[in-house]
Design an enzyme around this catalytic site. Sequence first.
Site, mmCIF file in Angstrom:
data_model
loop_
_atom_site.group_PDB
_atom_site.id
_atom_site.type_symbol
_atom_site.label_atom_id
_atom_site.label_comp_id
_atom_site.label_asym_id
_atom_site.label_seq_id
_atom_site.Cartn_x
_atom_site.Cartn_y
_atom_site.Cartn_z
ATOM 1 N N HIS A 129 36.802 27.549 39.355
ATOM 2 C CA HIS A 129 37.486 26.261 39.232
ATOM 3 C C HIS A 129 37.372 25.484 40.526
ATOM 4 C CE1 HIS A 129 41.157 27.227 41.659
ATOM 5 N NE2 HIS A 129 40.843 28.466 41.319
ATOM 6 N N HIS A 131 37.298 20.967 42.122
ATOM 7 C CA HIS A 131 37.187 19.526 41.865
ATOM 8 C C HIS A 131 35.736 19.089 42.042
ATOM 9 C CE1 HIS A 131 41.446 19.215 41.466
ATOM 10 N NE2 HIS A 131 41.722 19.391 42.738
#
Length: 340
Positions: A129, A131
């Site tokens: 995970h 951004h």
Amino acid sequence: MLNIHKLWLFSSLCVIVIVVLYFQSEVTRIEDNYRKLEYKLVQAHSESRQFFPKVIENDDDDLVVIYNRVPKTGSTSFVGVAYDLCKKNHFKVLHINITANMHVMSLSNQYKFAQNVTKWREIKPALYHGHMAFLNFDRLGTSSKPIFINLIRKPLDRLVSYYYFLRHGDNFRPHLVRKKHGDKMTFDECVEKSQPDCDPSNMWLQVPFFCGHAAECWIPGNKWALDQAKHNLINHYLLVGVTEEMLDFISVLEAVLPRFFKGATEHYLSSNKSHLRQTSSKIEPTQQTIDKIRKSDIWKMENELYEFAYEHFKFVKRKVLMNEMNSVPQIYFYEKVRPK
């Protein structure tokens, strides 16, 4: 005599109520048994053909899931569930940290990352995970591809949340001083004065996150970027949920990917993960501010992507969760196989 008559009426009513309750319970029991029998008949009918899809043992242990999380969409709450479940369900969770919090990787790092996550067997199964924008593995020479998942949020809600987050932080790390700390200007005042922090161009984030690493993705208002984002959402993502229905997103993932998310729904409901990170001192914008923002082409395009994703999520959710509620899971099998 009158008392005896009342007693008789009361007794009769009690008997009637008991009989009605008994028959109701019997009807419920019969309906439950019918559903169970129906399911068993479907299973038996299918198994008699002996053409069920072959289950490959331990194939799930090779899974790689990438959650390229969009900022301020509830991603911290969702990732918190994954971290809590990883030990119990025997998978790894890894955070992708790119220099200076950039959302786009250099071409060399794209290639290295794609090779790394698909070949790092010691870490599999794994959920990554971070951004970062969507990365198309088709052009990076990998022998396998990861599964992509994501969450999307109403664009103005996301912008307002981010605006106040930069000024007041959140309840996840309340003592961390943010870069706009001390600025008391409300979002409404910012819009009224046409300040850059609340400019509609700042909403241009969910489209490029789904569009990917192409330069055109990051040009605010680019129609091609919106079309590419929709294409990727449908063709490259296993599931895209919406922040406003996080519980349903987790429930669908548990049904589809139990290797990672078994027990996730119950955990989310019984823990404090549903509100793990909330922006502090957030003031909802006035209708006048909302109307002004909605005139922007950027809002219209970002909202078009949100509505597109939400309609698709509702379609997927109905197919998965309705079957669970009916207690008769959908199955498939093969028949009329030739030659015998």
